[in-house]
Design a protein around this motif. Sequence first.
Motif, PDB file in Angstrom:
ATOM      1  N   TYR A  61       0.831  -1.208   0.000  1.00 26.46           N
ATOM      2  CA  TYR A  61       0.000   0.000   0.000  1.00 26.46           C
ATOM      3  C   TYR A  61       0.869   1.264   0.000  1.00 26.46           C
ATOM      4  CZ  TYR A  61      -4.440  -2.439   0.804  1.00 26.46           C
ATOM      5  OH  TYR A  61      -5.567  -3.207   0.658  1.00 26.46           O
ATOM      6  N   ILE A  88      -3.689   0.070  -6.004  1.00 27.47           N
ATOM      7  CA  ILE A  88      -4.286  -0.164  -4.683  1.00 27.47           C
ATOM      8  C   ILE A  88      -5.229  -1.361  -4.736  1.00 27.47           C
ATOM      9  CG2 ILE A  88      -5.849   0.807  -2.962  1.00 27.47           C
ATOM     10  CD1 ILE A  88      -4.658   3.579  -3.697  1.00 27.47           C
ATOM     11  N   ALA A 110      -4.997  -4.874  -2.602  1.00 26.06           N
ATOM     12  CA  ALA A 110      -6.140  -5.321  -1.800  1.00 26.06           C
ATOM     13  C   ALA A 110      -6.551  -6.744  -2.160  1.00 26.06           C
ATOM     14  CB  ALA A 110      -7.309  -4.362  -1.986  1.00 26.06           C
ATOM     15  N   SER A 165      -3.873  -9.229  -0.923  1.00 28.29           N
ATOM     16  CA  SER A 165      -3.657  -9.244   0.519  1.00 28.29           C
ATOM     17  C   SER A 165      -4.360 -10.444   1.150  1.00 28.29           C
ATOM     18  CB  SER A 165      -4.207  -7.956   1.142  1.00 28.29           C
ATOM     19  OG  SER A 165      -4.263  -8.050   2.536  1.00 28.29           O
ATOM     20  N   HIS A 173      -7.346  -9.153   3.494  1.00 26.52           N
ATOM     21  CA  HIS A 173      -8.411  -8.338   2.886  1.00 26.52           C
ATOM     22  C   HIS A 173      -8.982  -7.354   3.911  1.00 26.52           C
ATOM     23  CE1 HIS A 173      -8.183 -10.867  -0.650  1.00 26.52           C
ATOM     24  NE2 HIS A 173      -8.446 -11.939   0.074  1.00 26.52           N
ATOM     25  N   ASP A 174      -8.091  -6.598   4.530  1.00 27.54           N
ATOM     26  CA  ASP A 174      -8.464  -5.661   5.585  1.00 27.54           C
ATOM     27  C   ASP A 174      -9.136  -4.430   4.971  1.00 27.54           C
ATOM     28  OD1 ASP A 174      -8.630  -3.895   7.680  1.00 27.54           O
ATOM     29  OD2 ASP A 174      -6.629  -4.319   8.464  1.00 27.54           O
ATOM     30  N   LEU A 175     -10.452  -4.324   5.129  1.00 28.18           N
ATOM     31  CA  LEU A 175     -11.194  -3.211   4.538  1.00 28.18           C
ATOM     32  C   LEU A 175     -10.884  -1.889   5.235  1.00 28.18           C
ATOM     33  CD1 LEU A 175     -14.696  -4.842   3.888  1.00 28.18           C
ATOM     34  CD2 LEU A 175     -12.812  -4.475   2.281  1.00 28.18           C
ATOM     35  N   LEU A 220      -7.718  -0.674   3.696  1.00 29.81           N
ATOM     36  CA  LEU A 220      -8.010  -0.217   2.338  1.00 29.81           C
ATOM     37  C   LEU A 220      -8.671   1.154   2.362  1.00 29.81           C
ATOM     38  CD1 LEU A 220      -8.209  -0.656  -0.715  1.00 29.81           C
ATOM     39  CD2 LEU A 220     -10.342  -1.921  -0.312  1.00 29.81           C
TER      40      LEU A 220
END
Length: 256
Positions: free
Chosen positions: A60, A121, A125, A128, A131-133, A136
Amino acid sequence: MGAFLARLGSGVRVTWASSTAFATVGTAVVTLLVLPLLSIAYDVLLGADLSAPDLVRTGYAAALVALASSVCAGVVGTAATDRNLGVFHEVHTRRRLDVAYWLAIAAVPSLLAVLTGAAAIGAVAVLSPAHDLAMLGRVIALAPIAVVCGLLLGVGAAGIGVDLPDPYLGATIVSTFLPLLTGVIVPLSLCPAWVRVLGALAPLSGTVTALDASADGVGALLTRDLLVALVWAGAGLAATRHAVTRLRAGARRDVI
C-alpha cells in the motif's frame, strides 16, 4: 476569473492532446498498469528480502508513493516538452506566477495517476491475505494527499530542472529516493537516524507513516507533508524566476 478559467481549460485540452499515454492500447496498458505494478512488486519483494514486518503495508505504501511519483513525472515531462517548444519560455517571461499554467499541465498527469493508483491499490487489496477493509479505506483516504504532494513535487522538480542540463533529472531523483526516504520498504521507525532526518525533508513520509499511526496523529502528519511539498514547489518557482531574471539581464541566452 473568466479569463483564468478559459486559459486553464485551453491548457488542459492542449496537454491532453499531446499526452502519449493513450497513443495506442499497448502504450496505455504499459503506462497505466504494467510499469506501476512492477514497481510495487519490486518494493514488496525487496521488503521480503529485508524482512519487512508487514508486506501488505509495504504494498500500500508503494502504491501511494507510485501515485505521487507518477504525477510528479507527468508534470516534469510536460514542462520539459513545453520548454522544447518554447511554450515554457513564453509563459514564464510574461507572467511572474502563472497558476493556470501549472494547474493545466498537472491536470492530465493527475487523472492518469488516479487511474494507475486505483489499479495498484486494488491489486494490493486483492492479493492481501487478510483483505483488511479498514486499511483499504485508510489508503483510499490518503490517496488525494499523495496526488497533491506529487503535483507540488512536480512543480518543484520542473522549476529546478530549468537550470539543469537534464530537465528530467528532478523527476528521476524523486522516483529513485522517495520510496527509501518515506519508509515504503521498511518503516522509518526501523531505519537509521540519518534516514529519518532525511525523511523529514521528503513529502509523503508522513502520509506513509499515517498507515500505521493512530487517528489522533494523522492530521499533523498530513499537514507536515503538504507544507514540505509547498516548500519544494516554492523552490521550483524561485528557480524559474531566477532563470528568467538571468535571461532578461543577458546572462543567459538559451531558451528556458
